[in-house]
Design a protein around this motif. Structure first.
Motif, PDB file in Angstrom:
ATOM      1  N   THR A   1     -13.011 -67.628  41.750  1.00 31.80           N
ATOM      2  CA  THR A   1     -13.074 -67.271  43.169  1.00 31.80           C
ATOM      3  C   THR A   1     -11.951 -67.960  43.942  1.00 31.80           C
ATOM      4  O   THR A   1     -10.928 -67.337  44.207  1.00 31.80           O
ATOM      5  N   SER A   2     -12.123 -69.214  44.270  1.00 39.35           N
ATOM      6  CA  SER A   2     -11.145 -69.873  45.140  1.00 39.35           C
ATOM      7  C   SER A   2      -9.763 -69.963  44.501  1.00 39.35           C
ATOM      8  O   SER A   2      -8.756 -69.751  45.187  1.00 39.35           O
ATOM      9  N   SER A   3      -9.690 -70.223  43.207  1.00 36.10           N
ATOM     10  CA  SER A   3      -8.368 -70.286  42.556  1.00 36.10           C
ATOM     11  C   SER A   3      -7.670 -68.927  42.563  1.00 36.10           C
ATOM     12  O   SER A   3      -6.493 -68.847  42.927  1.00 36.10           O
ATOM     13  N   PRO A   4      -8.340 -67.841  42.162  1.00 35.33           N
ATOM     14  CA  PRO A   4      -7.666 -66.536  42.268  1.00 35.33           C
ATOM     15  C   PRO A   4      -7.337 -66.134  43.711  1.00 35.33           C
ATOM     16  O   PRO A   4      -6.339 -65.458  43.941  1.00 35.33           O
ATOM     17  N   PHE A   5      -8.158 -66.544  44.677  1.00 36.64           N
ATOM     18  CA  PHE A   5      -7.840 -66.249  46.075  1.00 36.64           C
ATOM     19  C   PHE A   5      -6.518 -66.930  46.439  1.00 36.64           C
ATOM     20  O   PHE A   5      -5.648 -66.320  47.066  1.00 36.64           O
ATOM     21  N   ARG A   6      -6.376 -68.205  46.047  1.00 36.11           N
ATOM     22  CA  ARG A   6      -5.146 -68.950  46.350  1.00 36.11           C
ATOM     23  C   ARG A   6      -3.957 -68.311  45.627  1.00 36.11           C
ATOM     24  O   ARG A   6      -2.895 -68.111  46.212  1.00 36.11           O
ATOM     25  N   ASN A   7      -4.136 -67.963  44.366  1.00 37.01           N
ATOM     26  CA  ASN A   7      -3.074 -67.344  43.591  1.00 37.01           C
ATOM     27  C   ASN A   7      -2.663 -65.997  44.203  1.00 37.01           C
ATOM     28  O   ASN A   7      -1.470 -65.691  44.312  1.00 37.01           O
ATOM     29  N   ALA A   8      -3.648 -65.204  44.609  1.00 36.55           N
ATOM     30  CA  ALA A   8      -3.366 -63.899  45.218  1.00 36.55           C
ATOM     31  C   ALA A   8      -2.591 -64.071  46.522  1.00 36.55           C
ATOM     32  O   ALA A   8      -1.646 -63.323  46.794  1.00 36.55           O
ATOM     33  N   ARG A   9      -2.972 -65.044  47.306  1.00 36.50           N
ATOM     34  CA  ARG A   9      -2.248 -65.305  48.561  1.00 36.50           C
ATOM     35  C   ARG A   9      -0.797 -65.658  48.272  1.00 36.50           C
ATOM     36  O   ARG A   9       0.117 -65.148  48.928  1.00 36.50           O
ATOM     37  N   ASN A  10      -0.580 -66.512  47.281  1.00 33.79           N
ATOM     38  CA  ASN A  10       0.791 -66.892  46.922  1.00 33.79           C
ATOM     39  C   ASN A  10       1.590 -65.690  46.432  1.00 33.79           C
ATOM     40  O   ASN A  10       2.760 -65.536  46.788  1.00 33.79           O
ATOM     41  N   ARG A  11       0.968 -64.824  45.625  1.00 37.76           N
ATOM     42  CA  ARG A  11       1.635 -63.605  45.162  1.00 37.76           C
ATOM     43  C   ARG A  11       2.029 -62.727  46.352  1.00 37.76           C
ATOM     44  O   ARG A  11       3.125 -62.164  46.393  1.00 37.76           O
TER      45      ARG A  11
ATOM     46  N   ALA B   1      -8.806 -55.215  43.939  1.00 43.14           N
ATOM     47  CA  ALA B   1      -9.774 -54.778  42.924  1.00 43.14           C
ATOM     48  C   ALA B   1      -9.984 -55.863  41.876  1.00 43.14           C
ATOM     49  O   ALA B   1     -11.108 -56.109  41.434  1.00 43.14           O
ATOM     50  N   TYR B   2      -8.919 -56.515  41.484  1.00 45.84           N
ATOM     51  CA  TYR B   2      -8.975 -57.620  40.518  1.00 45.84           C
ATOM     52  C   TYR B   2      -9.884 -58.741  41.038  1.00 45.84           C
ATOM     53  O   TYR B   2     -10.739 -59.248  40.308  1.00 45.84           O
ATOM     54  N   LEU B   3      -9.695 -59.097  42.298  1.00 44.66           N
ATOM     55  CA  LEU B   3     -10.509 -60.169  42.889  1.00 44.66           C
ATOM     56  C   LEU B   3     -11.979 -59.758  42.987  1.00 44.66           C
ATOM     57  O   LEU B   3     -12.875 -60.572  42.735  1.00 44.66           O
ATOM     58  N   ILE B   4     -12.228 -58.512  43.343  1.00 45.06           N
ATOM     59  CA  ILE B   4     -13.605 -58.006  43.376  1.00 45.06           C
ATOM     60  C   ILE B   4     -14.199 -58.084  41.971  1.00 45.06           C
ATOM     61  O   ILE B   4     -15.333 -58.547  41.789  1.00 45.06           O
ATOM     62  N   GLY B   5     -13.444 -57.640  40.987  1.00 43.53           N
ATOM     63  CA  GLY B   5     -13.930 -57.627  39.612  1.00 43.53           C
ATOM     64  C   GLY B   5     -14.367 -59.003  39.134  1.00 43.53           C
ATOM     65  O   GLY B   5     -15.457 -59.155  38.556  1.00 43.53           O
ATOM     66  N   TRP B   6     -13.563 -60.006  39.375  1.00 41.73           N
ATOM     67  CA  TRP B   6     -13.938 -61.357  38.955  1.00 41.73           C
ATOM     68  C   TRP B   6     -15.137 -61.869  39.754  1.00 41.73           C
ATOM     69  O   TRP B   6     -16.029 -62.511  39.194  1.00 41.73           O
TER      70      TRP B   6
END
Length: 170
Positions: free
Chosen positions: A149-159, A54-59
Motif C-alpha cells: 500500500t504505502s510503498s507502492p503509493f510512494r513509488n507511483a507518485r515518484n513515477r 489499476a495496479y495499485l487497486i489490484g495490490w
C-alpha cells in the motif's frame, strides 16, 4: 519516511503517501491517462497512468483478500492464485486487465475505496497482531500491508513526477 513499526505509523504512512499520490493524479489531463508512456512493471514494457492506478487497486484488493482468507482460516496462495513472487510482471498485466472496463475517474474512486477499506482493516486490528508476530513467512501483517500500500503509493507518485517532467506536465 521510515518503515512503519506500529499501527499508528502504518496508518500515517498510508494516508500521507496516498494523499501525495492523489495530488499528482488529479491534475493529469484526461487525454493523457491512457497513453502508454510510463515505464511498465515488467521489464521492457510500457503502461498508462490508468494502468498504474489499476495496479495499485489490484495490490490493495489482494491485501484485503489475504486478510479475509486468513481471518476465515482459509489458505492463501501468495501473492495470488496462479502467480509466484517471481511473476509479478504478469500479475501487473492481470491487474491492468481486471479494471480495463472502469474509466479513469472510476479507477480513482475504486483506489480510494480500497485504501479506505484497508485503513478500516488496520483500525480493527491490534498493534500486537500487526507487528509482534509473523503473519506470512517472516513478515508481519503490518509489514505486508505496508509493502503493498504505502510503498507502492510512494513509488507511483515518484513515477508520475518523473513522467510529468519528461512530458512537461508539471
Amino acid at each position: 519516511m521510515a518503515i512503519p513499526i506500529n499501527k499508528e505509523e502504518l496508518i500515517s504512512a498510508i494516508e500521507i503517501n496516498y494523499d501525495k499520490l492523489h495530488v499528482e493524479l488529479e491534475d493529469i489531463p484526461v487525454e493523457l491517462v491512457h497513453s502508454k508512456t510510463l515505464e511498465g512493471h515488467a521489464k521492457g514494457t510500457k503502461m498508462s497512468v490508468s494502468d498504474l492506478v489499476a495496479y495499485l487497486i489490484g495490490w490493495g484488493e489482494l491485501v484485503l483478500k489475504w486478510n479475509r482468507k486468513i481471518s476465515n482460516g482459509e489458505e492463501v496462495d501468495f501473492p495470488e492464485t496462479g502467480y509466484k513472487w517471481n511473476e509479478l510482471g504478469q500479475l501487473a498485466s492481470k491487474f491492468y486487465g481486471d479494471y480495463e472496463n472502469l474509466n479513469f475517474n472510476s479507477r480513482l474512486s475504486k483506489l480510494e475505496k480500497t485504501k479506505d477499506e484497508i485503513l478500516k482493516l488496520i483500525g480493527r486490528t491490534t498493534n500486537s497482531d500487526l507487528y509482534e508476530k509473523p503473519w506470512y513467512n517472516k513478515w508481519t501483517q503490518g509489514r505486508m500491508i505496508q509493502l503493498n500500500t504505502s510503498s507502492p503509493f510512494r513509488n507511483a507518485r515518484n513515477r508520475l513526477r518523473k513522467w510529468k517532467k519528461l512530458n512537461d506536465e508539471n
